[in-house]
Design a protein around this motif. Structure first.
Motif, PDB file in Angstrom:
ATOM      1  N   ILE A  92       0.814  -1.221   0.000  1.00 35.53           N
ATOM      2  CA  ILE A  92       0.000   0.000   0.000  1.00 35.53           C
ATOM      3  C   ILE A  92       0.850   1.274   0.000  1.00 35.53           C
ATOM      4  N   THR A 151      -5.971   4.817   0.296  1.00 34.84           N
ATOM      5  CA  THR A 151      -5.919   4.068   1.548  1.00 34.84           C
ATOM      6  C   THR A 151      -5.554   5.020   2.678  1.00 34.84           C
ATOM      7  N   ARG A 158      -8.381   2.503   8.345  1.00 36.44           N
ATOM      8  CA  ARG A 158      -8.383   1.485   7.294  1.00 36.44           C
ATOM      9  C   ARG A 158      -9.181   0.259   7.746  1.00 36.44           C
TER      10      ARG A 158
END
Length: 171
Positions: A92, A151, A158
């Protein structure tokens, strides 16, 4: 070291594994510490299969490897003995010297989110016992496969987002 891509490389890697008896507590629940092993073993296999990157061969050739710098984990639903679970992993965030990998454990049907793990991997040169900079071929791979989805930078936020996407179906 990294196999050539013939089609777009997957961003989210996925595999399934069965929860083993000897990794469970007396109640038949996967031990909290065992989640980390399941996640790391799945990621290692997934990366080799999807990207052709054998991290052990890479280490033997270069003397460089990733070490865990930090883990953040939340346990939402138990994984139980003999259950088939799905593990999804993705990068990510990435920098010149580290990456943040998200690991999700779900039930077989991917309806129930069992656990979320964020692992910050730090790239090191073992011979120098110091941080190393990712090689250009690694950065090229990472830039291709890093998750482009927006994100949250905050783990707890999250987790809330993921929980809302994976609500168990009422029976």
């Amino acid at each position: 070291m990294i196999k050539e891509a013939t089609s777009p490389r997957p961003v989210i890697l996925e595999s399934q594994t069965r929860i083993r008896f000897d990794h469970c507590d007396p109640f038949g629940h996967l031990n909290n510490s065992a989640f980390l092993n399941y996640f790391q073993n799945a990621r290692e296999d997934q990366v080799e299969e999807a990207y052709g990157l054998d991290i052990h061969a890479f280490f033997r050739k270069t003397g460089r490897a990733w070490v865990v710098g930090q883990n953040q984990i939340v346990y939402l639903h138990p994984a139980v003995v003999r259950e088939l679970v799905t593990i999804q992993t993705s990068i990510i965030r990435v920098s010149d010297t580290s990456m943040l990998v998200e690991h999700l454990m779900l039930d077989e049907k991917k309806e129930v989110l069992k656990s979320v793990l964020w692992t910050k991997f730090v790239y090191i040169d073992v011979r120098k016992t110091a941080r190393a900079t990712h090689e250009p071929e690694l950065m090229q791979l990472f830039e291709e496969v890093v998750c482009k989805e927006e994100t949250s930078e905050v783990f707890e936020e999250r987790v809330k987002q993921l929980r809302s996407q994976h609500q168990p179906i009422a029976k």
